[in-house]
Design an enzyme around this catalytic site. Sequence first.
Site, PDB file in Angstrom:
ATOM      1  N   SER A 133       0.845  -1.210   0.000  1.00 25.05           N
ATOM      2  CA  SER A 133       0.000   0.000   0.000  1.00 25.05           C
ATOM      3  C   SER A 133       0.879   1.259   0.000  1.00 25.05           C
ATOM      4  O   SER A 133       0.500   2.283  -0.571  1.00 25.05           O
ATOM      5  CB  SER A 133      -0.981   0.006   1.174  1.00 25.05           C
ATOM      6  N   ASN A 134       2.053   1.184   0.606  1.00 23.89           N
ATOM      7  CA  ASN A 134       2.966   2.339   0.551  1.00 23.89           C
ATOM      8  C   ASN A 134       3.520   2.528  -0.863  1.00 23.89           C
ATOM      9  O   ASN A 134       3.668   3.649  -1.332  1.00 23.89           O
ATOM     10  CB  ASN A 134       4.110   2.169   1.555  1.00 23.89           C
TER      11      ASN A 134
ATOM     12  N   HIS B  62       8.678   3.271   8.836  1.00 21.09           N
ATOM     13  CA  HIS B  62       8.457   2.393   9.992  1.00 21.09           C
ATOM     14  C   HIS B  62       7.194   2.854  10.729  1.00 21.09           C
ATOM     15  O   HIS B  62       7.033   4.055  10.981  1.00 21.09           O
ATOM     16  CB  HIS B  62       9.670   2.448  10.933  1.00 21.09           C
TER      17      HIS B  62
ATOM     18  N   GLU C 264       1.367   6.902   7.206  1.00 16.41           N
ATOM     19  CA  GLU C 264       2.438   6.346   6.363  1.00 16.41           C
ATOM     20  C   GLU C 264       2.361   6.806   4.915  1.00 16.41           C
ATOM     21  O   GLU C 264       3.350   7.264   4.339  1.00 16.41           O
ATOM     22  CB  GLU C 264       2.422   4.818   6.415  1.00 16.41           C
TER      23      GLU C 264
HETATM   24  C1  GRF Z   1       3.948  -0.758   6.796  1.00 12.85           C
HETATM   25  O1  GRF Z   1       3.332  -0.620   8.038  1.00 12.85           O
HETATM   26  C2  GRF Z   1       5.381  -0.316   6.875  1.00 12.85           C
HETATM   27  O2  GRF Z   1       5.598   0.749   7.729  1.00 12.85           O
HETATM   28  C3  GRF Z   1       6.028  -1.526   7.431  1.00 12.85           C
HETATM   29  O3  GRF Z   1       5.378  -2.610   6.792  1.00 12.85           O
HETATM   30  C4  GRF Z   1       4.065  -2.221   6.413  1.00 12.85           C
HETATM   31  C5  GRF Z   1       3.946  -2.443   4.938  1.00 12.85           C
HETATM   32  O4  GRF Z   1       2.714  -2.117   4.414  1.00 12.85           O
HETATM   33  N1  GRF Z   1       7.458  -1.447   7.333  1.00 12.85           N
HETATM   34  P1  GRF Z   1       2.491  -2.116   2.840  1.00 12.85           P
HETATM   35  O5  GRF Z   1       3.094  -3.393   2.271  1.00 12.85           O
HETATM   36  O6  GRF Z   1       3.143  -0.901   2.269  1.00 12.85           O
HETATM   37  O7  GRF Z   1       0.993  -2.101   2.669  1.00 12.85           O
END
Ligand code: GRF
Length: 196
Positions: A15-16, A107, A178
């Site tokens: 999702s990021n 993070h 995030e």
């Molecule tokens: C996020 O919470 C990030 O901070 C952590 O792992 C998770 C990944 O989420 N390191 P996504 O795969 O980006 O949805």
Amino acid sequence: MRNLRIGVLVSGGGSNLQAIIDAIEVKKLKSQIVCVISNKKDAYALERAKIHGIEGIHINPKEEAYDDRLLAILKDKKVDLVVLAGYLRIIPIAMIEAFPDRIINIHPSLLPKYGGQGYYGIHVHRAVIQAGDKESGATVHYVDGGIDTGEIILQKSIPVYQEDTPETLQQRVLNEVEHNILVEAIQVMESKVTNC
Ligand code: GRF
């Protein structure tokens, strides 16, 4: 200001990664993603890359000289900035040396709280709830030789509600913090990185 060639490293849902893709599409970011690399074959992040016409590469840590291959790909793609977006592997020193101040990580806690070995994914949010913290959030930081220890680029907090569970908190931190601060941190890098 510079258009950066970004390599995104992932292990999960992505999702990021999606937040970065969306920000590029609406021109909030000038940069481009030149590859998405995953240590997990079934990471949905690879599917997201494919949908958006971005090259997605899986490297199997059990079958290949993982770190060498990873570094070779990033160099071959002429990556300026490496973004760890839910990437669950330690970055080797050789890579940090190859990309000084050019590797950033997101993070899901207010570092230095709940960082380091064992603090990843839902474990972070469980610890926050168990401790009874009144706020949580996320941090984007440079990657150094330690785990979640590098210099902080951006951090933002949100309140923890009494009715929050680790799962609801995880979702709110992802959606409300995030996805925003990761894009903002890349904007910071776009204005900083000049001599690639
Ligand atoms: C996020 O919470 C990030 O901070 C952590 O792992 C998770 C990944 O989420 N390191 P996504 O795969 O980006 O949805």
